[in-house]
Design a protein around this motif. Sequence first.
Motif, PDB file in Angstrom:
ATOM      1  N   ILE A 141       0.844  -1.192   0.000  1.00 37.18           N
ATOM      2  CA  ILE A 141       0.000   0.000   0.000  1.00 37.18           C
ATOM      3  C   ILE A 141       0.878   1.239   0.000  1.00 37.18           C
ATOM      4  CG2 ILE A 141      -1.664   1.360   1.317  1.00 37.18           C
ATOM      5  CD1 ILE A 141      -2.843  -1.193   2.373  1.00 37.18           C
ATOM      6  N   THR A 142       0.589   2.173  -0.881  1.00 35.64           N
ATOM      7  CA  THR A 142       1.277   3.467  -0.908  1.00 35.64           C
ATOM      8  C   THR A 142       0.234   4.574  -1.018  1.00 35.64           C
ATOM      9  OG1 THR A 142       1.520   3.336  -3.324  1.00 35.64           O
ATOM     10  CG2 THR A 142       3.361   2.540  -1.980  1.00 35.64           C
ATOM     11  N   THR A 143       0.594   5.766  -0.528  1.00 31.78           N
ATOM     12  CA  THR A 143      -0.302   6.911  -0.641  1.00 31.78           C
ATOM     13  C   THR A 143       0.008   7.665  -1.928  1.00 31.78           C
ATOM     14  OG1 THR A 143       1.231   8.297   0.618  1.00 31.78           O
ATOM     15  CG2 THR A 143      -0.479   7.158   1.859  1.00 31.78           C
ATOM     16  N   ILE A 144      -1.024   8.207  -2.554  1.00 31.14           N
ATOM     17  CA  ILE A 144      -0.843   8.917  -3.814  1.00 31.14           C
ATOM     18  C   ILE A 144      -0.133  10.242  -3.602  1.00 31.14           C
ATOM     19  CG2 ILE A 144      -2.089  10.059  -5.712  1.00 31.14           C
ATOM     20  CD1 ILE A 144      -4.169   7.853  -5.551  1.00 31.14           C
ATOM     21  N   ASN A 145      -0.498  10.943  -2.525  1.00 31.97           N
ATOM     22  CA  ASN A 145       0.070  12.275  -2.294  1.00 31.97           C
ATOM     23  C   ASN A 145       1.006  12.334  -1.095  1.00 31.97           C
ATOM     24  OD1 ASN A 145      -1.866  11.933  -0.333  1.00 31.97           O
ATOM     25  ND2 ASN A 145      -3.339  13.315  -1.309  1.00 31.97           N
ATOM     26  N   GLY A 146       1.343  11.184  -0.535  1.00 35.41           N
ATOM     27  CA  GLY A 146       2.283  11.153   0.575  1.00 35.41           C
ATOM     28  C   GLY A 146       1.689  11.462   1.927  1.00 35.41           C
ATOM     29  N   ILE A 147       0.393  11.728   2.012  1.00 32.29           N
ATOM     30  CA  ILE A 147      -0.252  12.065   3.281  1.00 32.29           C
ATOM     31  C   ILE A 147      -0.444  10.797   4.113  1.00 32.29           C
ATOM     32  CG2 ILE A 147      -2.338  13.002   4.353  1.00 32.29           C
ATOM     33  CD1 ILE A 147      -2.696  14.761   1.909  1.00 32.29           C
ATOM     34  N   LYS A 148      -0.098  10.879   5.400  1.00 34.97           N
ATOM     35  CA  LYS A 148      -0.292   9.747   6.301  1.00 34.97           C
ATOM     36  C   LYS A 148      -1.092  10.131   7.540  1.00 34.97           C
ATOM     37  CE  LYS A 148       3.796   7.217   4.772  1.00 34.97           C
ATOM     38  NZ  LYS A 148       5.081   6.594   5.170  1.00 34.97           N
ATOM     39  N   GLN A 149      -1.690  11.332   7.536  1.00 36.46           N
ATOM     40  CA  GLN A 149      -2.564  11.752   8.609  1.00 36.46           C
ATOM     41  C   GLN A 149      -3.907  12.117   8.001  1.00 36.46           C
ATOM     42  OE1 GLN A 149      -0.973  14.404  11.621  1.00 36.46           O
ATOM     43  NE2 GLN A 149       1.083  14.207  10.748  1.00 36.46           N
ATOM     44  N   TYR A 150      -4.969  11.562   8.562  1.00 37.99           N
ATOM     45  CA  TYR A 150      -6.297  11.778   8.002  1.00 37.99           C
ATOM     46  C   TYR A 150      -7.295  12.091   9.110  1.00 37.99           C
ATOM     47  CZ  TYR A 150      -4.435   9.708   3.747  1.00 37.99           C
ATOM     48  OH  TYR A 150      -3.677   9.448   2.629  1.00 37.99           O
ATOM     49  N   MET A 155      -9.959  13.495   1.890  1.00 33.93           N
ATOM     50  CA  MET A 155     -10.041  12.535   0.793  1.00 33.93           C
ATOM     51  C   MET A 155      -8.906  11.525   0.947  1.00 33.93           C
ATOM     52  SD  MET A 155     -11.707  11.636  -1.945  1.00 33.93           S
ATOM     53  CE  MET A 155     -12.578  13.091  -2.570  1.00 33.93           C
ATOM     54  N   LEU A 156      -9.258  10.264   1.171  1.00 39.23           N
ATOM     55  CA  LEU A 156      -8.266   9.200   1.305  1.00 39.23           C
ATOM     56  C   LEU A 156      -7.944   8.672  -0.089  1.00 39.23           C
ATOM     57  CD1 LEU A 156      -6.647   7.229   3.131  1.00 39.23           C
ATOM     58  CD2 LEU A 156      -8.664   5.749   3.103  1.00 39.23           C
ATOM     59  N   GLN A 157      -6.666   8.743  -0.480  1.00 35.18           N
ATOM     60  CA  GLN A 157      -6.226   8.267  -1.793  1.00 35.18           C
ATOM     61  C   GLN A 157      -5.043   7.320  -1.605  1.00 35.18           C
ATOM     62  OE1 GLN A 157      -5.698  12.302  -3.559  1.00 35.18           O
ATOM     63  NE2 GLN A 157      -7.120  11.591  -5.140  1.00 35.18           N
ATOM     64  N   LEU A 158      -5.233   6.074  -2.009  1.00 32.29           N
ATOM     65  CA  LEU A 158      -4.203   5.054  -1.825  1.00 32.29           C
ATOM     66  C   LEU A 158      -4.056   4.212  -3.088  1.00 32.29           C
ATOM     67  CD1 LEU A 158      -5.225   3.699   1.709  1.00 32.29           C
ATOM     68  CD2 LEU A 158      -3.416   5.344   1.214  1.00 32.29           C
ATOM     69  N   ASN A 159      -2.858   3.648  -3.259  1.00 29.63           N
ATOM     70  CA  ASN A 159      -2.592   2.662  -4.306  1.00 29.63           C
ATOM     71  C   ASN A 159      -2.216   1.338  -3.645  1.00 29.63           C
ATOM     72  OD1 ASN A 159      -2.990   4.527  -6.307  1.00 29.63           O
ATOM     73  ND2 ASN A 159      -0.816   4.920  -6.670  1.00 29.63           N
ATOM     74  N   CYS A 160      -2.538   0.235  -4.308  1.00 24.82           N
ATOM     75  CA  CYS A 160      -2.117  -1.091  -3.853  1.00 24.82           C
ATOM     76  C   CYS A 160      -1.558  -1.849  -5.051  1.00 24.82           C
ATOM     77  CB  CYS A 160      -3.284  -1.845  -3.231  1.00 24.82           C
ATOM     78  SG  CYS A 160      -2.852  -3.512  -2.672  1.00 24.82           S
ATOM     79  N   THR A 161      -0.380  -2.463  -4.869  1.00 24.28           N
ATOM     80  CA  THR A 161       0.288  -3.179  -5.953  1.00 24.28           C
ATOM     81  C   THR A 161       0.664  -4.579  -5.485  1.00 24.28           C
ATOM     82  OG1 THR A 161       1.209  -1.090  -6.762  1.00 24.28           O
ATOM     83  CG2 THR A 161       2.201  -3.123  -7.601  1.00 24.28           C
ATOM     84  N   SER A 162       0.351  -5.567  -6.293  1.00 17.07           N
ATOM     85  CA  SER A 162       0.690  -6.956  -5.963  1.00 17.07           C
ATOM     86  C   SER A 162       2.078  -7.297  -6.483  1.00 17.07           C
ATOM     87  CB  SER A 162      -0.332  -7.921  -6.571  1.00 17.07           C
ATOM     88  OG  SER A 162      -0.132  -8.024  -7.969  1.00 17.07           O
ATOM     89  N   ILE A 204      -4.417  -1.496  -7.962  1.00 16.66           N
ATOM     90  CA  ILE A 204      -5.760  -1.005  -7.675  1.00 16.66           C
ATOM     91  C   ILE A 204      -5.651   0.296  -6.891  1.00 16.66           C
ATOM     92  CG2 ILE A 204      -6.016  -2.297  -5.516  1.00 16.66           C
ATOM     93  CD1 ILE A 204      -8.913  -2.846  -6.348  1.00 16.66           C
ATOM     94  N   GLY A 205      -6.512   1.264  -7.213  1.00 19.31           N
ATOM     95  CA  GLY A 205      -6.484   2.571  -6.556  1.00 19.31           C
ATOM     96  C   GLY A 205      -7.761   2.819  -5.771  1.00 19.31           C
ATOM     97  N   LEU A 206      -7.625   3.581  -4.672  1.00 20.45           N
ATOM     98  CA  LEU A 206      -8.762   3.890  -3.799  1.00 20.45           C
ATOM     99  C   LEU A 206      -8.871   5.393  -3.624  1.00 20.45           C
ATOM    100  CD1 LEU A 206     -10.988   3.033  -1.753  1.00 20.45           C
ATOM    101  CD2 LEU A 206      -9.191   3.015   0.001  1.00 20.45           C
ATOM    102  N   GLN A 207     -10.085   5.909  -3.741  1.00 18.04           N
ATOM    103  CA  GLN A 207     -10.350   7.324  -3.469  1.00 18.04           C
ATOM    104  C   GLN A 207     -11.715   7.426  -2.802  1.00 18.04           C
ATOM    105  OE1 GLN A 207      -9.295  10.664  -6.248  1.00 18.04           O
ATOM    106  NE2 GLN A 207     -11.524  10.849  -6.407  1.00 18.04           N
TER     107      GLN A 207
END
Length: 284
Positions: A141-150, A155-162, A204-207
């Motif tokens: 899991i990685t964040t799209i914009n580098g934010i780790k505080q919510y 807006m939660l934006q994350l990427n996931c790569t297998s 896969i991306g999450l927003q």
Amino acid sequence: MGKVRILFHLCLFQILLKECSSSISLDAVVVPTYKLRGDNATLLCNYRTKPMSLYSLKWYKDEQEFYRFEPWNINRQEQSFPVKGITVDMGESEPSKIRLRKVNFMSSGIYRCEITSKDFEIYEKYEQMTVIELPKKAPTITTINGIKQYEVGDMLQLNCTSEPSNPAADLKWEINKELVPDQHYIFNEQIVHGREGKLYVSRIGLQIRLSPNHFHWGKLKVACIGEIKAVFWARGVENIYIEQPIEQYKVLESSEGYWIANSGEKLRCILLIPAFLYSIFLKI
């Protein structure tokens, strides 16, 4: 009606007589449904024969013969033939039990055992084997914009790569152990990996806009789950965002992997790999 009944019993008697007098029979062919690339595979041809009745036993992959046993052939009773994806370990093989060394993706296919009697009775059975490659570790899991505080309203934006695999992994998102609806996926794709083009990476991306319902007791738990349905394999990685009024810290958590056998005699592998879980101060 009496004549019909007599003819029926005569036919049944002839069938039973033929079965009982048959010099050979093929009970079953056992082939692994799935094998990992690089593993060895054992193929079983369970047959019965009367003494000196077997003329030949042959193994085929996709109708290409790769092994032959002829007990009458004094000079060469056992032979193997070149077929792509097949390497027979002759030292560890026997007619009813064939050992294939280091199977690869070309080893996938339909395997058939054929036995022939000296009276030229022929029996055959077949099964399919698929060679797969599982990811070597859990999705990332990685964040799209580098934010780790919510916090609520963000807006939660994350990427996931297998990791590379074959077949490709199916990815999905969970928030607090509940599936996220598809409309919050900004992309869901599978990319060919490597020059050979036989491995796949899933992304896969999450927003999603965060609401108070996403925080349970001050905690937001996001997980990306990867599944390979062919072998009931699953791995997951998760990020935990937790309210901590004093400090911000990281936690290392791990679980053991284990095997579970189900009623279908297939194995389900559930492996939870150690992952860094980020604990971050939230304003709620």
